[in-house]
Write a protein that holds these residues in place. Structure first.
Motif, mmCIF file in Angstrom:
data_model
loop_
_atom_site.group_PDB
_atom_site.id
_atom_site.type_symbol
_atom_site.label_atom_id
_atom_site.label_comp_id
_atom_site.label_asym_id
_atom_site.label_seq_id
_atom_site.Cartn_x
_atom_site.Cartn_y
_atom_site.Cartn_z
ATOM 1 N N PHE A 128 0.849 -1.186 0.000
ATOM 2 C CA PHE A 128 0.000 0.000 0.000
ATOM 3 C C PHE A 128 0.883 1.234 0.000
ATOM 4 C CE2 PHE A 128 -2.219 3.375 2.291
ATOM 5 C CZ PHE A 128 -3.310 3.528 1.459
ATOM 6 N N ASN A 129 0.576 2.152 -0.871
ATOM 7 C CA ASN A 129 1.319 3.392 -0.958
ATOM 8 C C ASN A 129 0.347 4.527 -0.637
ATOM 9 O OD1 ASN A 129 2.702 5.700 -1.731
ATOM 10 N ND2 ASN A 129 3.640 4.716 -3.507
ATOM 11 N N HIS A 130 0.661 5.343 0.361
ATOM 12 C CA HIS A 130 -0.260 6.408 0.763
ATOM 13 C C HIS A 130 -0.507 7.422 -0.362
ATOM 14 C CE1 HIS A 130 3.580 8.444 1.454
ATOM 15 N NE2 HIS A 130 2.908 9.570 1.431
ATOM 16 N N LYS A 131 0.383 7.482 -1.327
ATOM 17 C CA LYS A 131 0.186 8.389 -2.465
ATOM 18 C C LYS A 131 -0.859 7.859 -3.440
ATOM 19 C CE LYS A 131 4.874 10.217 -2.291
ATOM 20 N NZ LYS A 131 6.159 10.306 -2.967
ATOM 21 N N GLN A 132 -1.199 6.578 -3.317
ATOM 22 C CA GLN A 132 -2.179 5.958 -4.207
ATOM 23 C C GLN A 132 -3.507 5.705 -3.505
ATOM 24 O OE1 GLN A 132 -0.028 2.448 -5.021
ATOM 25 N NE2 GLN A 132 1.440 3.426 -6.350
ATOM 26 N N LYS A 133 -3.738 6.339 -2.374
ATOM 27 C CA LYS A 133 -4.931 6.087 -1.578
ATOM 28 C C LYS A 133 -6.214 6.315 -2.384
ATOM 29 C CE LYS A 133 -6.981 7.367 2.829
ATOM 30 N NZ LYS A 133 -6.854 8.245 3.982
ATOM 31 N N HIS A 134 -6.222 7.302 -3.248
ATOM 32 C CA HIS A 134 -7.414 7.647 -4.016
ATOM 33 C C HIS A 134 -7.810 6.568 -5.024
ATOM 34 C CE1 HIS A 134 -3.841 9.096 -6.048
ATOM 35 N NE2 HIS A 134 -4.501 9.064 -7.178
ATOM 36 N N ILE A 135 -6.867 5.705 -5.405
ATOM 37 C CA ILE A 135 -7.220 4.637 -6.344
ATOM 38 C C ILE A 135 -7.156 3.261 -5.701
ATOM 39 C CG2 ILE A 135 -6.604 5.880 -8.440
ATOM 40 C CD1 ILE A 135 -3.958 4.395 -8.462
ATOM 41 N N ASN A 136 -6.953 3.220 -4.381
ATOM 42 C CA ASN A 136 -6.790 1.952 -3.694
ATOM 43 C C ASN A 136 -8.049 1.082 -3.762
ATOM 44 O OD1 ASN A 136 -5.116 0.187 -2.267
ATOM 45 N ND2 ASN A 136 -6.151 0.718 -0.348
ATOM 46 N N VAL A 137 -9.238 1.663 -3.673
ATOM 47 C CA VAL A 137 -10.482 0.890 -3.727
ATOM 48 C C VAL A 137 -10.643 0.250 -5.096
ATOM 49 C CG1 VAL A 137 -12.996 1.043 -3.598
ATOM 50 C CG2 VAL A 137 -11.588 2.309 -1.972
ATOM 51 N N LYS A 138 -10.411 1.008 -6.149
ATOM 52 C CA LYS A 138 -10.518 0.462 -7.507
ATOM 53 C C LYS A 138 -9.467 -0.630 -7.726
ATOM 54 C CE LYS A 138 -12.517 4.583 -9.553
ATOM 55 N NZ LYS A 138 -13.367 4.754 -8.420
ATOM 56 N N LYS A 139 -8.273 -0.402 -7.195
ATOM 57 C CA LYS A 139 -7.186 -1.377 -7.309
ATOM 58 C C LYS A 139 -7.577 -2.690 -6.631
ATOM 59 C CE LYS A 139 -2.370 -1.630 -5.777
ATOM 60 N NZ LYS A 139 -1.297 -0.861 -5.155
ATOM 61 N N LYS A 140 -8.177 -2.602 -5.442
ATOM 62 C CA LYS A 140 -8.592 -3.810 -4.719
ATOM 63 C C LYS A 140 -9.712 -4.533 -5.458
ATOM 64 C CE LYS A 140 -7.115 -2.708 -0.107
ATOM 65 N NZ LYS A 140 -7.190 -3.299 1.180
ATOM 66 N N PHE A 141 -10.638 -3.786 -6.028
ATOM 67 C CA PHE A 141 -11.734 -4.389 -6.793
ATOM 68 C C PHE A 141 -11.199 -5.158 -7.994
ATOM 69 C CE2 PHE A 141 -14.800 -3.832 -10.346
ATOM 70 C CZ PHE A 141 -15.794 -4.679 -9.874
ATOM 71 N N ILE A 142 -10.279 -4.553 -8.715
ATOM 72 C CA ILE A 142 -9.683 -5.203 -9.894
ATOM 73 C C ILE A 142 -8.882 -6.428 -9.449
ATOM 74 C CG2 ILE A 142 -8.020 -4.927 -11.770
ATOM 75 C CD1 ILE A 142 -8.870 -1.873 -11.693
ATOM 76 N N ARG A 143 -8.041 -6.271 -8.418
ATOM 77 C CA ARG A 143 -7.202 -7.371 -7.945
ATOM 78 C C ARG A 143 -8.054 -8.546 -7.483
ATOM 79 N NH1 ARG A 143 -3.679 -5.415 -3.747
ATOM 80 N NH2 ARG A 143 -2.332 -4.703 -5.387
ATOM 81 N N GLU A 144 -9.147 -8.279 -6.759
ATOM 82 C CA GLU A 144 -10.022 -9.355 -6.283
ATOM 83 C C GLU A 144 -10.581 -10.163 -7.456
ATOM 84 O OE1 GLU A 144 -14.474 -9.508 -4.554
ATOM 85 O OE2 GLU A 144 -13.068 -8.321 -3.365
ATOM 86 N N ASN A 145 -10.975 -9.485 -8.515
ATOM 87 C CA ASN A 145 -11.536 -10.174 -9.673
ATOM 88 C C ASN A 145 -10.476 -10.888 -10.500
ATOM 89 O OD1 ASN A 145 -14.545 -9.750 -9.822
ATOM 90 N ND2 ASN A 145 -13.824 -7.693 -9.365
ATOM 91 N N VAL A 146 -9.239 -10.416 -10.440
ATOM 92 C CA VAL A 146 -8.147 -11.127 -11.109
ATOM 93 C C VAL A 146 -7.795 -12.381 -10.318
ATOM 94 C CG1 VAL A 146 -5.702 -11.009 -11.736
ATOM 95 C CG2 VAL A 146 -7.208 -9.111 -12.295
ATOM 96 N N PHE A 147 -7.701 -12.257 -8.981
ATOM 97 C CA PHE A 147 -7.345 -13.404 -8.152
ATOM 98 C C PHE A 147 -8.428 -14.482 -8.149
ATOM 99 C CE2 PHE A 147 -4.254 -10.674 -5.510
ATOM 100 C CZ PHE A 147 -3.239 -10.943 -6.404
ATOM 101 N N THR A 148 -9.694 -14.094 -8.289
ATOM 102 C CA THR A 148 -10.779 -15.080 -8.356
ATOM 103 C C THR A 148 -10.992 -15.578 -9.780
ATOM 104 O OG1 THR A 148 -12.445 -13.344 -8.542
ATOM 105 C CG2 THR A 148 -11.969 -14.195 -6.316
ATOM 106 N N LYS A 149 -10.103 -15.167 -10.667
ATOM 107 C CA LYS A 149 -10.075 -15.620 -12.063
ATOM 108 C C LYS A 149 -11.332 -15.251 -12.854
ATOM 109 C CE LYS A 149 -6.604 -19.070 -11.444
ATOM 110 N NZ LYS A 149 -5.550 -18.206 -11.157
ATOM 111 N N LYS A 150 -11.932 -14.110 -12.505
ATOM 112 C CA LYS A 150 -13.034 -13.608 -13.319
ATOM 113 C C LYS A 150 -12.495 -12.789 -14.493
ATOM 114 C CE LYS A 150 -16.637 -13.653 -9.880
ATOM 115 N NZ LYS A 150 -17.575 -12.893 -9.096
ATOM 116 N N VAL A 151 -11.349 -12.135 -14.264
ATOM 117 C CA VAL A 151 -10.702 -11.377 -15.337
ATOM 118 C C VAL A 151 -9.208 -11.659 -15.336
ATOM 119 C CG1 VAL A 151 -12.392 -9.498 -15.358
ATOM 120 C CG2 VAL A 151 -10.373 -9.285 -13.948
#
Length: 161
Positions: A128-151
């Protein structure tokens, strides 16, 4: 133009296309069932300097879903603008995957072609980088769907997009 004139114009255009239809035929060369392309134009609007997100999906080689939408927020970086576009497209990809799963029982990931290398490397970075806090939610959403092999994300140069 008045409403009646607009309706009459639409009728004239559609009258000539009544016997036309779309034919969807499977592309035999297609190895991934759902392929998506996603991009954004960072601060592309000359008036308010907001970015526009866009995506395009193919199912078995046939175009099935696409959108282009101006972003609500003002991105400070092109990477942030790309993350907004990618999260919007990820949401659509999950919907398409669920729809296809309901009809066919097949559970396959949508493959995204992303032109921004920094977006791909940033979502892979687990720190986690505090400079990227504003995109952290979108990043987690994308990562979750990549790890669950949806994308799945693949780099594709902007020229190839």
């Amino acid at each position: 133009m008045k409403t009646l004139q607009k309706v009459q114009k639409i009728n004239r255009v559609t009258d000539g296309t009544l016997n036309l239809s779309l034919l969807y035929a499977r592309d035999e060369k297609c190895t991934d069932p759902i392929i998506g392309y996603v991009a954004s134009d960072w601060t592309g609007d000359k008036v308010d300097r907001k970015s526009t997100s866009g995506y395009f999906f193919k199912f078995l080689g046939c175009s099935v879903s696409w959108a282009s939408k101006k972003q609500h927020t003002m991105p400070l970086l092109s990477t942030e603008s790309e993350f907004v576009a990618l999260s919007m497209a990820t949401s659509e990809a999950c919907w398409l995957c669920n729809l296809i799963h309901r009809f066919s029982g097949s559970q396959r990931a949508a493959v995204f072609h992303e032109g921004n290398v920094s977006v791909i490397s940033l979502w892979k970075n687990l720190q986690f980088n505090h400079k990227q806090k504003h995109i952290n939610v979108k990043k987690k959403f994308i990562r979750e769907n990549v790890f669950t092999k949806k994308v799945m994300l693949k780099h594709n140069s902007t020229n190839e997009q």
